[in-house]
Write an enzyme that holds these catalytic residues in place. Structure first.
Site, PDB file in Angstrom:
ATOM      1  N   GLU A   1      62.301  29.114  -6.639  1.00 19.37           N
ATOM      2  CA  GLU A   1      61.064  29.478  -7.336  1.00 19.37           C
ATOM      3  C   GLU A   1      60.162  30.389  -6.493  1.00 19.37           C
ATOM      4  O   GLU A   1      59.019  30.063  -6.167  1.00 19.37           O
ATOM      5  CB  GLU A   1      60.308  28.212  -7.758  1.00 19.37           C
ATOM      6  CG  GLU A   1      61.082  27.382  -8.763  1.00 19.37           C
ATOM      7  CD  GLU A   1      60.321  26.191  -9.298  1.00 19.37           C
ATOM      8  OE1 GLU A   1      60.691  25.694 -10.382  1.00 19.37           O
ATOM      9  OE2 GLU A   1      59.362  25.729  -8.636  1.00 19.37           O
TER      10      GLU A   1
ATOM     11  N   GLU B   1      66.800  24.677 -13.500  1.00 16.64           N
ATOM     12  CA  GLU B   1      65.889  23.545 -13.713  1.00 16.64           C
ATOM     13  C   GLU B   1      65.383  23.576 -15.143  1.00 16.64           C
ATOM     14  O   GLU B   1      65.036  24.627 -15.672  1.00 16.64           O
ATOM     15  CB  GLU B   1      64.681  23.586 -12.764  1.00 16.64           C
ATOM     16  CG  GLU B   1      64.985  23.314 -11.316  1.00 16.64           C
ATOM     17  CD  GLU B   1      63.722  23.213 -10.466  1.00 16.64           C
ATOM     18  OE1 GLU B   1      62.671  22.777 -10.988  1.00 16.64           O
ATOM     19  OE2 GLU B   1      63.787  23.591  -9.289  1.00 16.64           O
TER      20      GLU B   1
END
Length: 474
Positions: free
Chosen positions: A175, A367
């Site tokens: 991320e 995710e």
């Protein structure tokens, strides 16, 4: 929606976790202190000087010492792959050692061997959010300092050389765009006196260079390896049909395309260059940096998808919300969970369409999931959790991936967040339970650490076993 599965046997159905969320054993076998070890609560609440007892991540659910029994459960679940991370400070406790910590390296040898023995492909994040050795943050100010690139690359070379025959899929960072919302937690940048936008984007540039150099290094060691870099999806819709809101949404989406443009094209987009100019953001970019970025683009795009949001030019319009770590404007057409995250399965297909149209690169959803406050209950003489909400939400997202596959979009795999309950990174609590497996570890630090299969466990097993066909069972 066509009731036919387009998932194949090669599709990487899996699940995910990360070292700092679930390994625990924060000072065992020579591990050094990481950023996560001094952030006991939400990252926005700040850090402590040293690790403190109220930090549930220090012990967490003790995967480090229980990995064998847990991988047996992963095998029973039917996972084709498992995404996790290597804790940087297990390998180089402060980040500057000449030689790596053999005990740390040996642990991941054992873990990967166990996964592979069960037919589970390791998907490895080289360093997850907050796993940087604390020494590198305190001494060098993290990735705000270009010197971090060399420390990172030494770590990359060590682990890829060691595990090249065991790991095919590597993610350079987790991320990466989270740096904009939490500079210390993501990139080790001191927030004591605030962090300017210029400092954030300079650190991001260093991380992109590090990622490109890591890709180059990995391919040199393991030519068949596949390399990506994870980002948080930031799809936003216009709050209304007003042209100004449509323009606001377009500009916000173009802003966040910056992160994938660099990964896919090796270039800073015209939009972000203009943004820098308008906001007087001046970056120090080495003459070789852009050549390096251009020549070492990612093999696939990896991203987290949890929610969407809305954009409006009227700053007073719309209800404000929180989507992951970013402040958002809520979509009045969507429902939200108890954490204020709005659920939008169809948005996943919208986002896949956008990425495929723009980049034509394979994609990996690393995710996606649902968290709730949960309690064990007895059903059919067994302790379990009734989590129909998780089954429905994940099922709805998988159906949208199926639609994308039917359209010819190349999606490599799906690793939901998460395989089992562990300490939340954004809150530092055990209240947010994400997994297919309930772990008896409570908010006050008590609990047996026993594992229990939730009802979603058998459901996901069936989805994988049938290549997604069971998603369409009446």
């Amino acid at each position: 929606m066509e009731n036919k599965s387009h998932f194949t046997k090669d599709f990487l159905f899996g699940s995910a976790a990360a070292a700092y969320h679930f390994e625990g054993a924060y000072n065992q076998d020579g591990k050094g202190v990481a950023i996560s070890d001094v952030v006991p609560n939400a990252p926005s609440d700040g850090r402590t000087k040293e690790p403190t007892e109220d930090n549930l991540k220090l012990q967490s659910i003790d995967f480090y010492n229980r990995y064998e029994e847990d991988v047996e459960l992963f095998s029973e679940l039917g996972l084709r792959c498992f995404r996790t991370s290597i804790a940087w400070s297990r390998i180089f406790p402060t980040g500057i050692e000449e030689k790596p910590n053999e005990a740390g390296l040996a642990f991941y040898d054992r873990l990967f061997d166990k996964l592979l023995s069960k037919g589970i492909e390791p998907i490895i994040t080289i360093t997850h959010t907050s796993e940087m050795p604390l020494y590198l943050a305190e001494t060098y100010n993290g990735f705000a300092n270009r010197k971090l690139i060399d420390f990172y690359l030494k770590y990359v070379e060590t682990i890829v050389t060691r595990y090249k025959d065991k790991v095919k899929y590597w993610l350079t960072f987790n991320e990466i765009n989270a740096l904009l919302g939490m500079p210390f937690y993501q990139a080790g940048i001191d927030e004591t006196n605030g962090v300017t936008e210029e400092e954030k984007f300079q650190a991001l540039h260093h991380m992109f260079v590090a990622s490109a150099k890591a890709k180059q290094l990995i391919k040199g060691i393991s030519p068949d390896a596949q390399v990506g870099c994870s980002f948080i999806s930031r799809l936003t819709y216009p709050l209304s049909s007003k042209p100004t809101d449509i323009l606001a949404a377009q500009e916000e989406n173009l802003f966040y395309d910056f992160f994938t443009d660099i990964q896919a094209f090796g270039e800073y987009s015209w939009f972000i260059k203009n943004y820098f100019k308008k906001n007087e953001i001046n970056l120090s970019i080495d003459t070789e940096d852009m050549k390096l970025l251009k020549e070492n683009t990612m093999d696939f795009l990896a991203f987290s998808y949890y929610n969407t949001s809305c954009s409006t030019y009227d700053k007073d319009a719309g209800e404000k919300g929180k989507g992951n770590i970013f402040e958002t404007v809520k979509n009045p057409e969507l429902v939200e969970d108890e954490w204020g995250w709005q659920m939008d399965p169809i948005g996943l297909k919208v986002f896949l369409n956008h990425l495929w149209n723009r980049y034509q690169l394979p994609m990996f959803i690393v995710e996606n999931g649902f968290a709730a406050i949960e309690q064990l209950e007895k059903r059919d003489e067994k302790l379990t959790v009734r989590d129909d909400y998780r089954i429905k939400l994940i099922g709805d997202h998988l159906k949208q991936i199926n639609e994308a596959l039917a359209d010819g979009i190349h999606v490599i795999g799906y690793t939901n967040w998460a395989v089992m309950d562990f300490v939340s990174g954004t809150t530092g609590t055990m209240l947010k339970r994400w997994g297919f497996i309930y772990v008896d570890y409570q908010q006050d630090g008590s609990g047996t650490l026993n594992r229990y299969k939730k009802e979603s466990f058998d459901w996901y097993h069936q989805v994988i076993e049938t290549n997604g066909s069971s998603l369409f069972d009446c």
